[in-house]
Design a protein around this motif. Structure first.
Motif, PDB file in Angstrom:
ATOM      1  N   GLY A 158       0.788  -1.217   0.000  1.00  0.00           N
ATOM      2  CA  GLY A 158       0.000   0.000   0.000  1.00  0.00           C
ATOM      3  C   GLY A 158       0.823   1.271   0.000  1.00  0.00           C
ATOM      4  N   TYR A 159       2.123   1.159   0.083  1.00  0.00           N
ATOM      5  CA  TYR A 159       2.968   2.353   0.113  1.00  0.00           C
ATOM      6  C   TYR A 159       3.301   2.823  -1.293  1.00  0.00           C
ATOM      7  CZ  TYR A 159       3.703   1.452   5.073  1.00  0.00           C
ATOM      8  OH  TYR A 159       3.532   1.258   6.414  1.00  0.00           O
ATOM      9  N   LEU A 160       3.447   4.136  -1.442  1.00  0.00           N
ATOM     10  CA  LEU A 160       3.835   4.734  -2.703  1.00  0.00           C
ATOM     11  C   LEU A 160       5.363   4.862  -2.721  1.00  0.00           C
ATOM     12  CD1 LEU A 160       3.051   6.177  -5.359  1.00  0.00           C
ATOM     13  CD2 LEU A 160       2.983   8.315  -4.064  1.00  0.00           C
ATOM     14  N   LEU A 161       6.018   4.108  -3.625  1.00  0.00           N
ATOM     15  CA  LEU A 161       7.485   4.130  -3.693  1.00  0.00           C
ATOM     16  C   LEU A 161       7.949   4.931  -4.897  1.00  0.00           C
ATOM     17  CD1 LEU A 161       8.345   0.422  -2.843  1.00  0.00           C
ATOM     18  CD2 LEU A 161       8.223   2.370  -1.324  1.00  0.00           C
ATOM     19  N   LYS A 162       9.020   5.664  -4.707  1.00  0.00           N
ATOM     20  CA  LYS A 162       9.511   6.532  -5.780  1.00  0.00           C
ATOM     21  C   LYS A 162      10.955   6.207  -6.184  1.00  0.00           C
ATOM     22  CE  LYS A 162       6.538  10.248  -4.109  1.00  0.00           C
ATOM     23  NZ  LYS A 162       6.483  11.602  -3.517  1.00  0.00           N
ATOM     24  N   GLY A 163      11.494   5.123  -5.665  1.00  0.00           N
ATOM     25  CA  GLY A 163      12.873   4.783  -6.046  1.00  0.00           C
ATOM     26  C   GLY A 163      13.539   3.873  -5.026  1.00  0.00           C
ATOM     27  N   ASN A 164      14.877   3.820  -5.111  1.00  0.00           N
ATOM     28  CA  ASN A 164      15.684   2.966  -4.226  1.00  0.00           C
ATOM     29  C   ASN A 164      15.315   1.492  -4.395  1.00  0.00           C
ATOM     30  OD1 ASN A 164      17.761   2.642  -2.427  1.00  0.00           O
ATOM     31  ND2 ASN A 164      16.499   2.922  -0.611  1.00  0.00           N
ATOM     32  N   CYS A 165      14.959   1.145  -5.642  1.00  0.00           N
ATOM     33  CA  CYS A 165      14.472  -0.205  -5.927  1.00  0.00           C
ATOM     34  C   CYS A 165      15.499  -1.281  -5.596  1.00  0.00           C
ATOM     35  CB  CYS A 165      14.092  -0.322  -7.406  1.00  0.00           C
ATOM     36  SG  CYS A 165      12.972   0.990  -7.950  1.00  0.00           S
ATOM     37  N   LEU A 166      16.787  -0.990  -5.912  1.00  0.00           N
ATOM     38  CA  LEU A 166      17.815  -2.015  -5.768  1.00  0.00           C
ATOM     39  C   LEU A 166      18.199  -2.290  -4.322  1.00  0.00           C
ATOM     40  CD1 LEU A 166      20.162  -1.139  -8.770  1.00  0.00           C
ATOM     41  CD2 LEU A 166      18.270  -2.760  -8.673  1.00  0.00           C
ATOM     42  N   SER A 167      17.635  -1.522  -3.392  1.00  0.00           N
ATOM     43  CA  SER A 167      17.907  -1.834  -1.987  1.00  0.00           C
ATOM     44  C   SER A 167      17.163  -3.090  -1.555  1.00  0.00           C
ATOM     45  CB  SER A 167      17.522  -0.657  -1.091  1.00  0.00           C
ATOM     46  OG  SER A 167      16.117  -0.454  -1.106  1.00  0.00           O
ATOM     47  N   CYS A 168      16.120  -3.489  -2.302  1.00  0.00           N
ATOM     48  CA  CYS A 168      15.355  -4.689  -1.957  1.00  0.00           C
ATOM     49  C   CYS A 168      15.376  -5.752  -3.055  1.00  0.00           C
ATOM     50  CB  CYS A 168      13.890  -4.332  -1.682  1.00  0.00           C
ATOM     51  SG  CYS A 168      13.655  -3.290  -0.223  1.00  0.00           S
ATOM     52  N   HIS A 169      15.455  -5.320  -4.291  1.00  0.00           N
ATOM     53  CA  HIS A 169      15.266  -6.236  -5.416  1.00  0.00           C
ATOM     54  C   HIS A 169      16.577  -6.556  -6.130  1.00  0.00           C
ATOM     55  CE1 HIS A 169      10.889  -5.850  -5.174  1.00  0.00           C
ATOM     56  NE2 HIS A 169      11.072  -4.544  -4.997  1.00  0.00           N
ATOM     57  N   ASN A 170      16.654  -7.793  -6.615  1.00  0.00           N
ATOM     58  CA  ASN A 170      17.749  -8.196  -7.502  1.00  0.00           C
ATOM     59  C   ASN A 170      17.312  -7.862  -8.918  1.00  0.00           C
ATOM     60  OD1 ASN A 170      19.426  -9.819  -9.293  1.00  0.00           O
ATOM     61  ND2 ASN A 170      20.131 -10.860  -7.452  1.00  0.00           N
ATOM     62  N   PRO A 171      18.079  -7.109  -9.676  1.00  0.00           N
ATOM     63  CA  PRO A 171      17.614  -6.669 -10.999  1.00  0.00           C
ATOM     64  C   PRO A 171      17.637  -7.762 -12.065  1.00  0.00           C
ATOM     65  CG  PRO A 171      19.854  -5.939 -10.632  1.00  0.00           C
ATOM     66  CD  PRO A 171      19.416  -6.587  -9.353  1.00  0.00           C
ATOM     67  N   HIS A 172      18.187  -8.923 -11.742  1.00  0.00           N
ATOM     68  CA  HIS A 172      18.319  -9.967 -12.761  1.00  0.00           C
ATOM     69  C   HIS A 172      17.438 -11.187 -12.484  1.00  0.00           C
ATOM     70  CE1 HIS A 172      22.332  -7.842 -13.119  1.00  0.00           C
ATOM     71  NE2 HIS A 172      21.770  -7.653 -14.280  1.00  0.00           N
ATOM     72  N   ALA A 173      17.665 -11.845 -11.356  1.00  0.00           N
ATOM     73  CA  ALA A 173      16.909 -13.061 -11.055  1.00  0.00           C
ATOM     74  C   ALA A 173      16.994 -13.355  -9.561  1.00  0.00           C
ATOM     75  CB  ALA A 173      17.444 -14.236 -11.856  1.00  0.00           C
ATOM     76  N   SER A 174      16.007 -14.077  -9.068  1.00  0.00           N
ATOM     77  CA  SER A 174      15.981 -14.412  -7.645  1.00  0.00           C
ATOM     78  C   SER A 174      15.118 -15.641  -7.428  1.00  0.00           C
ATOM     79  CB  SER A 174      15.417 -13.239  -6.833  1.00  0.00           C
ATOM     80  OG  SER A 174      15.218 -13.611  -5.488  1.00  0.00           O
ATOM     81  N   ASP A 175      15.420 -16.359  -6.383  1.00  0.00           N
ATOM     82  CA  ASP A 175      14.574 -17.496  -6.004  1.00  0.00           C
ATOM     83  C   ASP A 175      13.395 -17.030  -5.160  1.00  0.00           C
ATOM     84  OD1 ASP A 175      16.043 -19.453  -7.329  1.00  0.00           O
ATOM     85  OD2 ASP A 175      17.452 -19.661  -5.654  1.00  0.00           O
ATOM     86  N   ASN A 176      13.405 -15.751  -4.775  1.00  0.00           N
ATOM     87  CA  ASN A 176      12.308 -15.190  -3.970  1.00  0.00           C
ATOM     88  C   ASN A 176      11.278 -14.506  -4.864  1.00  0.00           C
ATOM     89  OD1 ASN A 176      13.494 -16.011  -1.571  1.00  0.00           O
ATOM     90  ND2 ASN A 176      14.680 -14.125  -1.373  1.00  0.00           N
ATOM     91  N   LYS A 177      10.043 -14.529  -4.422  1.00  0.00           N
ATOM     92  CA  LYS A 177       8.967 -13.866  -5.149  1.00  0.00           C
ATOM     93  C   LYS A 177       9.246 -12.366  -5.218  1.00  0.00           C
ATOM     94  CE  LYS A 177       3.923 -13.410  -5.070  1.00  0.00           C
ATOM     95  NZ  LYS A 177       2.692 -13.714  -4.314  1.00  0.00           N
ATOM     96  N   GLY A 178       8.855 -11.755  -6.327  1.00  0.00           N
ATOM     97  CA  GLY A 178       9.040 -10.320  -6.468  1.00  0.00           C
ATOM     98  C   GLY A 178      10.491  -9.926  -6.687  1.00  0.00           C
ATOM     99  N   LEU A 179      11.354 -10.894  -7.053  1.00  0.00           N
ATOM    100  CA  LEU A 179      12.789 -10.639  -7.265  1.00  0.00           C
ATOM    101  C   LEU A 179      13.459 -10.046  -6.033  1.00  0.00           C
ATOM    102  CD1 LEU A 179      12.866  -9.204 -10.914  1.00  0.00           C
ATOM    103  CD2 LEU A 179      13.518 -11.491 -10.169  1.00  0.00           C
ATOM    104  N   LEU A 180      12.896 -10.336  -4.852  1.00  0.00           N
ATOM    105  CA  LEU A 180      13.557  -9.860  -3.630  1.00  0.00           C
ATOM    106  C   LEU A 180      14.913 -10.553  -3.492  1.00  0.00           C
ATOM    107  CD1 LEU A 180      10.602  -9.770  -1.069  1.00  0.00           C
ATOM    108  CD2 LEU A 180      11.836  -7.806  -2.015  1.00  0.00           C
ATOM    109  N   LYS A 181      15.845  -9.830  -2.924  1.00  0.00           N
ATOM    110  CA  LYS A 181      17.178 -10.399  -2.716  1.00  0.00           C
ATOM    111  C   LYS A 181      17.104 -11.575  -1.758  1.00  0.00           C
ATOM    112  CE  LYS A 181      19.743  -6.179  -3.751  1.00  0.00           C
ATOM    113  NZ  LYS A 181      20.679  -5.150  -3.265  1.00  0.00           N
ATOM    114  N   ALA A 182      18.182 -12.342  -1.700  1.00  0.00           N
ATOM    115  CA  ALA A 182      18.193 -13.603  -0.957  1.00  0.00           C
ATOM    116  C   ALA A 182      17.898 -13.406   0.526  1.00  0.00           C
ATOM    117  CB  ALA A 182      19.538 -14.295  -1.139  1.00  0.00           C
TER     118      ALA A 182
END
Length: 611
Positions: A158-182
């Protein structure tokens, strides 16, 4: 083209390099005439950059592709033609996987742009953005993932995000849903962003407190760690090592520990170091240290002695049979440094300097005339085991049969022929003649050479004490002038065969041997006429000269009288006419002769003589 028609046909397939398409080979190649070969007009990358200046590295670029940096255009591109766009050697993704680990890009959940190839997000040559991105990271993400969309809000609780995507997500691939880091920070997993962030409605705002201050609200400082804290922990700089949202590394580290620790700690980076501790070389600091600290022992995970024993079993390093004092007491740091050293085996100093620190009695031995080479070089561990050993003085091998000495001096075994070795050498009793560290005599001998030899050869010493004339080498007690100490293929361990060993010092006796006549005994064995060590006759003869000559030349022999013009001279006068070793002609007469004697007219001076 006339000579390379086969190449022309081959290079016109697929995507063709413009000069090849235009049949302008001279744009890149020099003509070579009858001398075959490939002669480029310039070296790469200068040749390529004549046309492709736009991809050249430039000072303003934040990131450059490694092959571009090295000027290695051929790492990715073909020179003449290719079945792939932009003359690539392979399909784009496959080409990238040549250097980048494929496994990192083929996990359970893969970022959709990867299906289009890496160029959807990265430029292949250089960029004003980190990691060769085509534009600033958050802007790039928000091109596809618009922050105002309901699907984006729903995906982010429900939060409105405006950036800092790579602090949580792997930009290539992940075993976690939503490409979250390990590894994801627990509040995010629980959807409790407000535990750290202030906010009104659905907008995030920066936390009221600094992130480092927020960490200790959940991660209380352990008071037992205050003495040996890691410096960032002591200063409250948690985010120097940890990511606040998510990470691909354990414990939310901002980068692999192998890289992270070495940003501050330079151990293992210095090229002048001869030895680097294996965990340090790998950057595996956490193999020995706690990340945050410990009450003592420099944040080590255990006492130093216990820690070392995890990789270096105590049974092999001091706890076995007869442990060397520092090793037996688990005092590894007495001799070793934990990270890196300019010396071998992580030693604090050369092993000789370390050893002398405790074994001061050997220090004075360094001032002696003759030093055993390992001892002089301070390489004590060549002979001694520094940790433990079953042999006396912790020797690495026994000395009872010369085993230790032959580790370096095995070449001595090749010299004596079987059965001709000097008995002490054959028995391996090296220390019967040589000192272990140093002595005041040549070749680290424990006494002067003659004194040493005569310890065993006492009979010879006694016999020579009764002789009038002593051979000069024996008088000087330089037995090595004639004999080899370890053994020889010659009898009596002579350095050379007879008569060569004698000719080393007495070359004048063989002056006529090459062009004249050799006296048979002299050419065979000097010992037929001379004593080796000493005697009572002149020039060490075995008996009086007249008796010695008569041994072979009988005065009552008819041939003897005939050879002397009917006279029978006594043995005392042999050497007045004959050279006992050799002469220019048969008869061994001296080359310069009295004229009447030369003519056989003895009676001119000796009237009436017939003997």
């Amino acid at each position: 083209m006339d000579c390379h028609a086969d190449m022309v046909a081959k290079f016109q397939q697929g995507v063709v390099h413009a000069p090849v398409r235009d049949k302008n080979c001279d744009a890149c190649h020099l003509p070579h005439g009858i001398i075959g070969g490939t002669f480029l007009r310039q070296e790469k990358p200068e040749l390529c950059l004549r046309c492709h200046q736009a991809v050249a590295p430039e000072p303003g670029a934040v990131s450059s592709h490694e092959p571009v940096k090295k000027g290695n255009c051929s790492a990715c591109h073909a020179s003449h033609n290719s079945p792939h766009p932009r003359l690539l050697l392979k399909e784009q993704k496959e080409l990238c996987y040549g250097c980048h680990d494929r496994a990192l890009f083929e996990k359970k959940n893969v970022h959709a742009p990867l299906s289009q190839g890496c160029a959807a997000c990265h430029t292949p040559h250089k960029s004003k953005q980190p990691r060769l991105l085509v534009q600033e990271a958050d802007s790039l993400c928000l091109k596809c993932h618009e922050s105002g969309k309901e699907s984006m809000r729903k995906a982010h609780q429900g939060y409105l995000l405006k950036g800092n995507c790579l602090s949580c997500h792997n930009p290539h691939a992940s075993d976690n849903k939503g490409l979250l880091k390990a590894v994801v920070h627990q509040p995010i997993v629980a959807g409790q962003c407000k535990r750290c962030h202030d906010g009104t409605g659905t907008d995030f705002v920066k936390p009221a407190q600094k992130a480092d201050a927020l960490c200790v609200q959940c991660h209380k400082k352990d008071q037992t760690m205050l003495v040996g804290q890691h410096q960032p922990v002591k200063e409250g700089k948690c985010t120097q090592c940890h990511s606040v949202h998510a990470s691909g590394e354990p414990a939310l580290l901002v980068m692999p520990a192998t890289t992270l620790c070495l940003k501050c700690h330079t151990q293992g980076k210095k090229s002048a170091m001869q030895s680097v501790h294996a965990p340090v070389k790998k950057g595996d600091c956490l193999a020995c240290h706690f990340g945050h600290g410990q009450s003592k022992n420099s944040g080590l995970k255990a006492k130093p002695s216990e820690l070392c024993a995890q990789c270096h079993p105590r049974q092999q390093y001091g706890a076995g049979q007869r442990g060397h004092s520092p090793a037996a007491k688990n005092e590894c740091a007495t001799c070793h440094t934990p990270h890196e050293s300019k010396e071998k085996s992580l030693l604090l100093k050369r092993d000789g300097e370390i050893c002398v620190g405790c074994h001061q009695q050997v220090d004075e031995q360094l001032a002696r005339f003759s030093l055993h080479r390992p001892f002089a070089a301070g390489e004590c561990s060549r002979c001694h085991n520094p940790h433990q050993g079953s042999e006396k003085a912790f020797l690495v091998k026994p000395t009872t049969r010369g085993e230790l000495c032959l580790t370096c001096h095995a070449n001595l075994l090749k010299k004596p022929v079987a059965g001709k070795g000097h008995p002490p050498f054959q028995e391996g009793a090296c220390l019967g003649c040589h000192g272990a560290h140093s002595t005041e005599h040549d070749f680290v001998q424990i006494k002067k050479p003659g004194e040493l030899c005569l310890q065993c050869h006492a009979t010879t010493k006694k016999e020579m004490a009764e002789k009038k004339n002593i051979h000069e080498p024996f008088k000087a007690q330089q037995c090595g002038e004639c004999h080899l100490a370890h053994g020889s293929s010659q009898e009596k361990h002579l350095a050379k065969k007879k008569p060569d060993v004698c000719l080393t010092c007495h070359p004048e006796i063989a002056i006529h041997w090459q062009t004249g006549v050799v006296h048979s005994p002299a050419g065979k064995d000097c010992g037929l006429c001379h004593e080796a060590h000493g005697g009572n006759q002149t020039v060490l003869l075995k008996t009086a000269p007249e008796k010695l000559c008569n041994t072979c030349h009988k005065g009552d022999d008819a041939r003897y009288a005939k050879a002397h013009s009917g006279m029978t001279p006594s043995g005392k006068s042999c050497l007045s006419c004959h050279d006992p070793h050799g002469a220019p002609a048969k008869g061994l007469l001296y080359p310069v002769q009295h004229a009447p004697f030369k003519q056989g007219s003895c009676k001119a001076c000796h009237p009436g003589r017939n003997n």
